[in-house]
Design an enzyme around this catalytic site. Structure first.
Site, PDB file in Angstrom:
ATOM      1  N   CYS A  82       0.776  -1.245   0.000  1.00  0.00           N
ATOM      2  CA  CYS A  82       0.000   0.000   0.000  1.00  0.00           C
ATOM      3  C   CYS A  82       0.810   1.299   0.000  1.00  0.00           C
ATOM      4  O   CYS A  82       0.545   2.184  -0.801  1.00  0.00           O
ATOM      5  CB  CYS A  82      -0.993   0.001   1.159  1.00  0.00           C
ATOM      6  SG  CYS A  82      -0.251  -0.292   2.762  1.00  0.00           S
ATOM      7  N   HIS A 143      -1.582   6.564   5.449  1.00  0.00           N
ATOM      8  CA  HIS A 143      -0.431   5.648   5.449  1.00  0.00           C
ATOM      9  C   HIS A 143       0.736   6.147   4.601  1.00  0.00           C
ATOM     10  O   HIS A 143       1.452   5.356   3.985  1.00  0.00           O
ATOM     11  CB  HIS A 143      -0.855   4.242   4.983  1.00  0.00           C
ATOM     12  CG  HIS A 143       0.029   3.161   5.575  1.00  0.00           C
ATOM     13  ND1 HIS A 143      -0.105   1.831   5.257  1.00  0.00           N
ATOM     14  CD2 HIS A 143       1.074   3.227   6.462  1.00  0.00           C
ATOM     15  CE1 HIS A 143       0.794   1.117   5.911  1.00  0.00           C
ATOM     16  NE2 HIS A 143       1.515   1.941   6.656  1.00  0.00           N
TER      17      HIS A 143
END
Length: 597
Positions: A82, A143
């Protein structure tokens, strides 16, 4: 000849007239500055959706989005995990260009209190659209880092990258947020601390025995010190799971923490409430809203209304809830009269997580007929993702594009739609998708695409248009555990280098048009063009490497460790707990009372 009449008192009607009288051009669309709604799932496999061939999972809302828009069948993430994939999505650049990778085994950001993150020198499409007058928002997962030198400098925060409004998790949903058995780092840390405790305890006991037997002249203070260290390590082993929950699993609104630790069961309703509020506040437009779902990442927090509904266990229930959420957002868009003025895009950050299994139950996604999954830098299953665009009245409904495209292409596409320009002072790997989406171009602008695992080039593909071939060469592939299983079940995620990969010289070569599942490697004996293809890709890789600059690797161990002084806290560290989320706002969507389908 058909005649068209228009009301010239509205810029929107002018746009409609242009679209009716001739095929829309990129310039005409840019002048309109449409709203842009980007929907990104987390860890969703391309094979999880009905519109990509799944006949048993129910995803009617995403399927309807595809039926009313354009569906890309060869849409590729720039990374199979990710953090680097999302960095490439926002910047239109391979992660190795931005430093959002490493060469030491760290694949993603490990802590909310690390100093690594998306550098402020990078230009995201949100920054450009903000400068073009767009209201910009990010709701959900980030993130990509938070702080650099203090717990409140917010150097990597979404607000430093063009998002005026942020609500969500600055880190990531993970099994450790609920102390689930499927753990990203808790079990590893507990094992390391237990080993250190055993060593310290053994050293203390050995030293004490030596002292009592008058074999070792060391002072008793050293014995006490080792014993104290052993006790501290034992306590740390016992409490590290709690530390992770407070340190990483919290919710922020802009720069303020609103819930620490987060109450995971509440977040879906809050996300929908935030999306609704943003759309209502900014419906006069133009706006850019990036909805970054926590679905479908473990631990698969699913509302009770969806539990047990699918035929695929907890993961299937979770995906069907995600589809319902997409439908809810599209309904809000329609209710507010925004559908016709809004480009909607749906994707996943990378492929499904094959190794997310426990006691024979699959907690990760399915990648259709493509080999591999999350964490595998080269295999299609880790990087081929859904790609759906809808803009009623502009993009042709039901169009299917079989050309190679990239998540990075969203950068150039939305910048063009906003009337902006891509940066000229750096290499941009993004290509404008508008001609392809509109049908005014038949081929993608990508000729060669590169597939990295950390800083290691695992594969590359070449689109040979004159022959209608898509060649893909693998230079490294992961060693599956157990052998022949198609995943790294013994590791949790496949490595990028070392003993866990096989080097190929000459490379493994596949022709994806005929073999999209990469099941039949070609050789010089079976493919007359083998040497030409391999040489072409080698030259392209050499040219590509010449454009790379030396970058500080943000995911390297120096920057990707927990730093107490960077720990975001509601109060004064270590008092990191609060809850200012007082329930779902009145009149805003909660999960209960709404039909799942």
């Amino acid at each position: 000849m058909r005649r068209h009449t228009c009301c010239w008192g509205s810029a929107a009607w002018v746009l409609v007239c242009v679209l009716l009288m001739s095929p829309p051009s990129s310039a005409a669309l840019s002048a309109s500055q449409p709203n842009i709604l980007l929907l990104m799932a987390d860890d969703l496999g391309i094979g999880d959706l009905g519109c990509y061939g799944n006949g048993t999972l129910r995803t009617p809302n995403i399927d309807r989005l595809a039926a009313h828009g354009v569906r890309l069948t060869q849409h590729l993430a720039a990374a199979s995990v990710c953090t680097p994939s999302r960095a490439a999505f926002l910047t239109g650049r391979y992660p190795i260009r931005t430093g959002m990778t490493s060469g030491n085994g760290f694949r993603v950001l490990q802590w909310a209190a690390g100093s690594g993150g998306l550098p402020t020198t990078e230009i995201t499409f949100a920054k450009i659209l903000q400068e073009r007058g767009y209201a910009t928002g990010l709701i959900g997962k980030w993130h990509l880092g938070l702080n650099c030198e203090s717990s409140s400098d917010h150097c990597h925060h979404p607000s430093s990258h063009g998002f005026q409004h942020f609500y969500g998790m600055p880190f990531s949903m993970m099994g450790d947020c609920t102390r689930a058995v499927l753990s990203e780092k808790r079990l590893r840390l507990e094992h390391s601390l237990h080993t250190a405790f055993q060593l310290a305890a053994l050293a203390a006991l050995s030293l004490a025995s030596g002292k009592l037997m008058r074999l070792v002249p060391a002072p008793w203070a050293l014995v006490v010190l080792l014993g104290g260290a052993a006790a501290l390590l034992r306590a740390a082993e016992h409490h590290v799971g709690d530390v992770i929950v407070y340190a990483d699993c919290f919710v922020m609104r802009n720069h303020s923490i609103t819930q620490q630790p987060m109450k995971v069961q509440q977040f879906t309703g809050r996300l929908l409430a935030e999306v609704t509020s943003f759309l209502q506040r900014n419906k006069r437009g133009p706006f850019l809203l990036f909805v970054s779902f926590l679905h479908a990442h473990i631990p698969l927090i699913t509302d009770e209304a969806f539990v047990g509904r699918s035929t695929h266990g907890p993961y299937g229930d979770h995906v069907e809830e995600l589809d319902w959420m997409v439908g809810y957002i599209l309904d809000v868009l329609e209710k507010e009269g925004l559908s016709g003025r809004t480009l909607v895009y749906f994707t996943s950050d990378h492929g499904g997580h094959l190794e997310a299994q426990l006691d024979g139950v699959q907690y990760g996604g399915w990648n259709g007929g493509y080999r591999g999954g999350k964490g595998m830098g080269g295999w299609e299953g880790g990087i081929r993702v859904p790609g759906i665009f809808r803009w009623p009245g502009v993009l042709p409904a039901g169009r299917v594009v079989d050309e190679p495209t990239s998540l990075m292409d969203v950068f150039a596409t939305v910048v063009d739609l906003a009337g902006g320009q891509v940066p000229q002072d750096r290499v941009i790997d993004s290509r404008n998708l508008l001609p392809l989406l509109l049908g005014t171009a038949q081929h993608s602008d990508h000729e060669v695409m590169f597939h990295y695992c950390q800083i290691f080039l695992h594969a590359a593909r070449w689109v040979q248009r004159e022959r209608g071939k898509i060649w893909k060469a693998h230079y490294m592939t992961p060693v599956f555990e157990p052998e022949g299983t198609g995943a790294c079940y013994g590791r949790g995620v496949c490595p990028c280098f070392g003993d866990g990969v096989t080097l190929h010289d000459p490379p493994l070569l596949f022709e994806l048009s005929a073999d999209p599942g990469e099941n039949h490697p070609l050789t010089a004996e079976t493919e007359p063009a083998f040497e030409q293809v391999v040489a072409t890709l080698q030259r392209a890789a050499a040219t590509h490497r010449a454009t790379l600059l030396v970058m500080r690797q943000q995911l390297g161990s120096i920057y990707n460790v927990w730093r107490p002084w960077l720990q975001p806290c509601c109060g004064r560290f270590p008092r990191c707990w609060c809850d200012t989320e007082l329930g779902t706002p009145n009149g805003q969507p909660g999960m209960h009372g709404h039909s799942p389908l």
